[in-house]
Design an enzyme around this catalytic site. Sequence first.
Site, PDB file in Angstrom:
ATOM      1  N   VAL A 154     -85.856   1.290  21.361  1.00  0.00           N
ATOM      2  CA  VAL A 154     -85.822  -0.164  21.193  1.00  0.00           C
ATOM      3  C   VAL A 154     -84.560  -0.601  20.455  1.00  0.00           C
ATOM      4  O   VAL A 154     -84.485  -1.726  19.973  1.00  0.00           O
ATOM      5  CB  VAL A 154     -87.082  -0.659  20.435  1.00  0.00           C
ATOM      6  CG1 VAL A 154     -88.335  -0.415  21.252  1.00  0.00           C
ATOM      7  CG2 VAL A 154     -87.210   0.014  19.059  1.00  0.00           C
ATOM      8  N   HIS A 176     -90.102  -0.147  26.215  1.00  0.00           N
ATOM      9  CA  HIS A 176     -90.869  -0.670  25.076  1.00  0.00           C
ATOM     10  C   HIS A 176     -90.248  -1.912  24.459  1.00  0.00           C
ATOM     11  O   HIS A 176     -90.632  -2.316  23.362  1.00  0.00           O
ATOM     12  CB  HIS A 176     -91.015   0.413  24.015  1.00  0.00           C
ATOM     13  CG  HIS A 176     -91.789   1.603  24.485  1.00  0.00           C
ATOM     14  ND1 HIS A 176     -91.511   2.899  24.091  1.00  0.00           N
ATOM     15  CD2 HIS A 176     -92.836   1.690  25.344  1.00  0.00           C
ATOM     16  CE1 HIS A 176     -92.356   3.730  24.683  1.00  0.00           C
ATOM     17  NE2 HIS A 176     -93.151   3.021  25.455  1.00  0.00           N
ATOM     18  N   CYS A 198     -92.424 -15.409  20.343  1.00  0.00           N
ATOM     19  CA  CYS A 198     -93.537 -16.173  19.780  1.00  0.00           C
ATOM     20  C   CYS A 198     -94.782 -15.887  20.613  1.00  0.00           C
ATOM     21  O   CYS A 198     -94.752 -16.026  21.841  1.00  0.00           O
ATOM     22  CB  CYS A 198     -93.236 -17.669  19.792  1.00  0.00           C
ATOM     23  SG  CYS A 198     -94.649 -18.699  19.297  1.00  0.00           S
ATOM     24  N   CYS A 219     -95.961 -19.809  22.200  1.00  0.00           N
ATOM     25  CA  CYS A 219     -95.185 -20.477  23.257  1.00  0.00           C
ATOM     26  C   CYS A 219     -94.364 -19.493  24.082  1.00  0.00           C
ATOM     27  O   CYS A 219     -93.745 -19.897  25.075  1.00  0.00           O
ATOM     28  CB  CYS A 219     -94.286 -21.552  22.654  1.00  0.00           C
ATOM     29  SG  CYS A 219     -92.894 -20.926  21.666  1.00  0.00           S
ATOM     30  N   CYS A 263     -92.717 -19.431  14.221  1.00  0.00           N
ATOM     31  CA  CYS A 263     -91.849 -19.924  15.293  1.00  0.00           C
ATOM     32  C   CYS A 263     -91.291 -21.301  14.944  1.00  0.00           C
ATOM     33  O   CYS A 263     -92.043 -22.213  14.591  1.00  0.00           O
ATOM     34  CB  CYS A 263     -92.647 -19.982  16.600  1.00  0.00           C
ATOM     35  SG  CYS A 263     -91.752 -20.690  18.001  1.00  0.00           S
ATOM     36  N   GLY A 275     -83.796  13.667  25.102  1.00  0.00           N
ATOM     37  CA  GLY A 275     -84.253  13.347  23.755  1.00  0.00           C
ATOM     38  C   GLY A 275     -85.649  12.793  23.663  1.00  0.00           C
ATOM     39  O   GLY A 275     -85.931  11.984  22.777  1.00  0.00           O
ATOM     40  N   LEU A 321     -78.077  16.466  21.533  1.00  0.00           N
ATOM     41  CA  LEU A 321     -77.761  15.640  22.701  1.00  0.00           C
ATOM     42  C   LEU A 321     -76.287  15.262  22.787  1.00  0.00           C
ATOM     43  O   LEU A 321     -75.690  15.342  23.866  1.00  0.00           O
ATOM     44  CB  LEU A 321     -78.621  14.369  22.685  1.00  0.00           C
ATOM     45  CG  LEU A 321     -80.044  14.440  23.241  1.00  0.00           C
ATOM     46  CD1 LEU A 321     -80.008  14.712  24.732  1.00  0.00           C
ATOM     47  CD2 LEU A 321     -80.884  15.482  22.543  1.00  0.00           C
TER      48      LEU A 321
END
Length: 278
Positions: free
Chosen positions: A103, A119, A127, A130, A178, A218, A262
């Site tokens: 991520v 992911h 939010c 909304c 939000c 990995g 790696l």
Amino acid sequence: MDVVTVTRLAELVAGGGVAVLSGAGLSTESGIPDYRGPTGRARRAEPMTYQRFTGSAQARQRYWARSHVGWRQIGQARPNAGHRAVAELERRELLAGIVTQNVDGLHQAAGARRVIELHGGLDRVVCLSCRERTPRAELERRLRAANPGWEAAGARINPDGDAVLTDAQVAGFQVVDCAACGGMLKPDVVFFGENVPRPRVDECFALVAGARLLLVLGSSLTVRSGLRFVTKAASLGIPIAIVNQGATGGDADASLTLDAPLGPTLTELTARLPVPAQ
């Protein structure tokens, strides 16, 4: 480094049509820890679940306080040699695409373009009312404004971008909602206990099914989230190559496995591949 195995891997990759499946082990050389590899074994991480996050204001306070500190490291992380090598493979038109379980956005930062974030990404916030998505940088500015003078140095950073803080450090931290509708904000990532959107999963399966080779980089493949793509490739007779530090849940289905760091391995891999004519 196992030169013979790297040579065999280069022969497989040279044919093109490679689908890459990457995991946290690819980003450890950028300073981002993983859950199950060499850096993860020294840590007992307890990742936030979707149910706890949405069901408890206290859990959200703890998450955002920890994430606010952790983002300083995650947000400043830079692509390492492994990310740059994968981007180079794409530039040489050897890749069908990249599915990443990470991520951190480091594939894209290295220059890769055909990336599916299985992911989601920590650089965005969504939010839950909304559904508006906003940049993480905007949220960080609002959190700093809501918490003037608040400072907490985490003892360590977990793979999902949060720092380990004490209850005293978390106390008094103000969460913001939000700006558009006042709804609950959540990082645009899939928490434990939450499902990856079906269209995204289908896109990943289609990429794997159309590939000539599945290259796993990995990932320990200990959970179904990534292992299912290896299982799919194996069922279709698509060769599987795995580069990881330590054994993986997909080793039995792999045509080639390489237990190695790696960055150096992928750098050597690209060096052994012919450079396309300009």
